[in-house]
Write an enzyme that holds these catalytic residues in place. Structure first.
Site, PDB file in Angstrom:
ATOM      1  CD  GLU A 170      -3.232  -0.767   2.093  1.00  0.00           C
ATOM      2  OE1 GLU A 170      -4.203  -0.738   1.640  1.00  0.00           O
ATOM      3  OE2 GLU A 170      -2.913  -0.303   3.211  1.00  0.00           O
ATOM      4  CB  SER A 216      -6.984   5.625  -4.721  1.00  0.00           C
ATOM      5  OG  SER A 216      -6.770   6.603  -3.522  1.00  0.00           O
TER       6      SER A 216
HETATM    7  C1  PEP Z   1      -6.599   1.382   3.012  1.00  0.00           C
HETATM    8  O1  PEP Z   1      -7.003   2.077   3.998  1.00  0.00           O
HETATM    9  O2  PEP Z   1      -5.963   0.270   3.197  1.00  0.00           O
HETATM   10  C2  PEP Z   1      -6.923   1.829   1.819  1.00  0.00           C
HETATM   11  C3  PEP Z   1      -6.303   1.200   0.637  1.00  0.00           C
HETATM   12  O3  PEP Z   1      -7.677   2.984   1.559  1.00  0.00           O
HETATM   13  P1  PEP Z   1      -8.300   3.654   0.394  1.00  0.00           P
HETATM   14  O4  PEP Z   1      -8.740   2.160  -0.519  1.00  0.00           O
HETATM   15  O5  PEP Z   1      -9.566   4.566   0.405  1.00  0.00           O
HETATM   16  O6  PEP Z   1      -7.131   4.233  -0.492  1.00  0.00           O
END
Ligand code: PEP
Length: 261
Positions: A170, A216
């Protein structure tokens, strides 16, 4: 020769959203969409909803998990929760090292390493989140950051102990900003994660390891991200809060399984 395909796992991270009632209503509408021997669908929900949702999904392939836990098995840690409590409540997995925990609550790799060990001890599947900040990305430090996080968070563990591990790449700069990493960038980093795991543990473990992308993800980019060979699943924040979007992403993900034959 029988070729091996890694499972596809789509995880919703609800963060601090949804009351028990809201969570139950969401899950009751999700259950009919989730099928056996298909895409794995996991939900990382608030602690308060774990028990009732775990009851609700019994006899379905849906998995309920937690978003955090403490590194101790029990003790005088006001406001904290232990892995064995989550397990008893019905959690199957736990997110560890999410960037919001690292950034807002100053969790470091050593703390996360102790949590990974404790989660395994409690019989929970750890979903280890790794990822670089925008500053690190722009400085070309992504690989160094990822390698350090993987090494330190998995310190003193052996390949045999990590069969249930899931890694979620991430990039911090992509979380909650509406702008995901391109499929090519995510693929490059996730292939690197697999390489690090092969070098540090074993090529067998690296080959079977589920590596998710998160940051996202939405209904417009999920399919393309999943078309990459080292993206085995998605960790989804914002778009997992809407039943409609989440179901669409789960349905779109089925094409990855179909393409594997
Ligand atoms: C997350 O918090 O793990 C995440 C990926 O958030 P988002 O999809 O909103 O970017």
């Amino acid at each position: 020769m029988v070729s091996f395909h890694r499972p596809v796992v789509i995880t919703g991270n609800w963060k601090m959203y949804k009351t028990i009632q809201e969570a139950q209503s969401f899950v009751s509408q999700l259950i009919p969409v989730v099928e056996e021997d298909d895409v794995g669908v996991w939900l990382a929900v608030p602690f308060t909803a774990i028990y009732s949702l775990a009851q609700e999904v019994q006899k379905t392939p849906l998995m309920i998990g937690a978003q955090n836990m403490n590194d101790a098995s029990e003790g005088a840690f006001t406001g904290e929760i232990a892995g064995k409590m989550l397990k008893e409540a019905g959690a199957s997995f736990v997110l560890l090292g999410h960037s919001e925990r690292r950034r807002l609550y100053h969790e470091d790799n050593a703390f996360i390493n102790r949590k990974v060990k404790r989660a395994l001890e409690a019989g929970l599947r750890p979903v280890l989140c790794v990822g670089e900040t925008l500053q690190e990305y722009e400085a070309g430090e992504t690989q160094h950051v990822i390698q350090t996080q993987l090494t330190e968070c998995l310190k003193e563990l052996a390949a045999e102990q990590l069969k249930s591990l899931v890694i979620a790449y991430e990039p911090v700069w992509a979380i909650g900003h509406g702008q995901s990493a391109t499929p090519e960038i995510a693929q490059e980093v996730q292939s690197f994660c697999r390489q690090v795991m092969a070098e540090q543990f074993s090529s067998e473990l690296a080959e079977q390891l589920v590596i998710q992308y998160g940051g996202s993800v939405n209904t417009s980019n999920a399919k393309e991200l999943l078309s990459q060979p080292d993206i085995d699943g998605l960790l989804i924040g914002g778009a997992s809060l809407s039943l409609e979007s989440f179901i669409q992403i789960v349905n779109d993900s089925k094409s990855k399984i179909q393409s594997q034959g």
